[in-house]
Design an enzyme around this catalytic site. Structure first.
Site, short mmCIF file in Angstrom:
data_model
loop_
_atom_site.label_atom_id
_atom_site.label_comp_id
_atom_site.label_asym_id
_atom_site.label_seq_id
_atom_site.Cartn_x
_atom_site.Cartn_y
_atom_site.Cartn_z
N THR A 36 -0.28 1.42 7.04
CA THR A 36 -0.21 0.26 6.15
C THR A 36 -0.08 -1.01 7.00
OG1 THR A 36 1.09 -0.89 4.46
CG2 THR A 36 2.30 0.66 5.86
N GLY A 37 -0.75 -2.06 6.56
CA GLY A 37 -0.71 -3.31 7.32
C GLY A 37 -2.05 -4.01 7.20
N GLY A 48 -5.48 -4.37 7.42
CA GLY A 48 -6.50 -3.33 7.56
C GLY A 48 -7.51 -3.58 8.67
N GLY A 87 -10.73 -2.28 3.29
CA GLY A 87 -9.72 -2.23 4.35
C GLY A 87 -9.73 -0.89 5.07
N ASP A 88 -8.63 -0.61 5.75
CA ASP A 88 -8.54 0.62 6.54
C ASP A 88 -8.19 1.85 5.71
OD1 ASP A 88 -6.02 -0.62 6.04
OD2 ASP A 88 -5.10 0.76 7.47
N THR A 139 0.86 -1.20 0.00
CA THR A 139 0.00 0.00 0.00
C THR A 139 0.89 1.24 0.00
OG1 THR A 139 -1.78 -1.08 1.17
CG2 THR A 139 -1.57 1.27 1.56
N ARG A 162 -14.68 -6.67 0.13
CA ARG A 162 -13.96 -6.35 1.38
C ARG A 162 -13.35 -4.93 1.28
NH1 ARG A 162 -8.35 -4.83 2.62
NH2 ARG A 162 -7.91 -5.51 4.73
N1 ASP Z 1 -3.96 -1.72 4.88
C1 ASP Z 1 -4.24 -2.26 3.59
C2 ASP Z 1 -5.57 -2.99 3.64
O1 ASP Z 1 -5.83 -3.67 4.60
C3 ASP Z 1 -3.19 -3.21 3.11
C4 ASP Z 1 -1.77 -2.74 3.24
O2 ASP Z 1 -1.48 -1.76 3.88
O3 ASP Z 1 -0.91 -3.36 2.68
O4 ASP Z 1 -6.31 -2.93 2.70
#
Ligand code: ASP
Length: 318
Positions: A236-237, A239, A215-216, A185, A213
């Site tokens: 990032t991570g 979500g 995400g965050d 991301t 779906r």
């Molecule tokens: N945070 C993002 C999500 O969950 C994914 C990512 O940061 O790699 O969609």
């Protein structure tokens, strides 16, 4: 008395030079290109490709801010660059859903007046962050999803692409071994010379995610937040964890309600509230201090400011 043209030109030149020296813009910008399990064993040429992409992104934002441009423009342009680069999981390099398609999310927030815009589940928008900015600036709403978001994009004249534009070999391989943890991301947070903070985040989401779906990244307060009173944050991570813990907003809230410094607030959320390995954040506060913390093995990231700092990193120790 008439001043000769040459003298006039010299006077204007001296005036502009002095004005530039004395009115140096003050700014800070941080970027990320995703956090996750990033192996140090990757070939040197691949490492170099990542470093140079991060440097390129940072230079785009820095030059806008250096010339007195707004944090909003800097954040949008940096993220556009990442979105057009297949190395990152946003725009062109978006990951695959379980059904072998791409559904993209993005959001942007302007800390001066808490205005914000977000889109989720878009499938044909080349640069979702720019559509998010249009939602913020030109619509009465904050968040559009799916077909409604695309319809709004059509009305606003943004660039459309076929969903197959987002197909890349690398992401397809990741779908096949869906345990793949590198996410990619992208995000950018900046404070400009006027003290305005902008945060933006754009993503293809998580590899193998279910259709629908979200995400965050497009959720204000979870993966993205900005408030001139405190700070701007892009996450990032995983979500789902960032949504449950309202991470981006809570960094700001810890500063506002508890008097934490930016670093203390960022550490609290990433190391004490989220499970280990959840991901990371980049953030800038109202004084131009920055923080880039993560609990995964690496995070593609970079920082530049008006004092001459300019660095990009991937792992903790480098
Ligand atoms: N945070 C993002 C999500 O969950 C994914 C990512 O940061 O790699 O969609």
């Amino acid at each position: 008395m008439l001043i000769p043209n040459k003298t006039l030109a010299i006077i204007i030149f001296c005036f502009l030079t002095t004005a530039t020296i004395f009115s140096q813009n003050k700014y800070t910008i941080v970027i990320h290109g995703g956090a996750g399990t990033i192996s140090k064993d990757m070939p040197d040429s691949v490492k170099e490709d990542y470093y140079s992409a991060l440097k390129e992104a940072l230079s785009i934002g820095k030059s806008i801010l250096h010339l007195g441009g707004s944090s909003l423009d800097a954040v949008e342009r940096v993220i556009n660059y990442f979105e057009d680069n297949p190395k990152f999981n946003a725009g062109r390099g978006a990951v695959y859903t379980a059904e072998g398609k791409h559904e993209l999310d993005a959001s942007i927030m302007f800390g001066k007046d808490l205005s914000c815009g977000a889109v989720a589940g878009v499938t044909g928008i080349k640069n979702p962050i720019s559509l998010a900015r249009l939602v913020m600036e030109k619509s009465p709403h904050v968040f559009f999803f799916g077909e409604g978001a695309e319809q709004y994009g059509k009305k606003m004249g943004v660039t459309f692409v076929e969903n197959s534009y987002f197909d890349t070999e690398k992401r397809f391989e990741q779908l096949k071994k869906s345990q793949e943890k590198i996410k990619g991301t992208v995000g950018c947070v900046a404070i400009d010379n006027e003290g305005n903070i902008t945060a933006g985040t754009s993503t293809g989401g998580m590899t193998n995610k279910m259709h629908g779906r979200v995400g965050d990244s497009p959720i204000i307060g979870a993966g993205n937040y900005a408030n001139n009173k405190t700070c701007g944050v892009s996450a990032t991570g995983t979500g789902e964890l960032f949504i449950r813990h309202n991470v981006a907003f809570n960094v700001s809230a810890l500063m506002e309600y508890k008097g934490f410094t930016l670093q203390q607030a960022a550490d609290e959320m990433i190391f004490n509230r989220l499970p280990e390995g959840a991901g990371g954040i980049i953030a800038v506060d109202k004084e131009g201090n920055y923080s880039m913390v993560f609990s995964s093995s690496g995070m593609f990231r970079g920082v530049a400011d008006s004092e001459g700092v300019f660095e990009v990193k991937i792992w903790k120790e480098e």
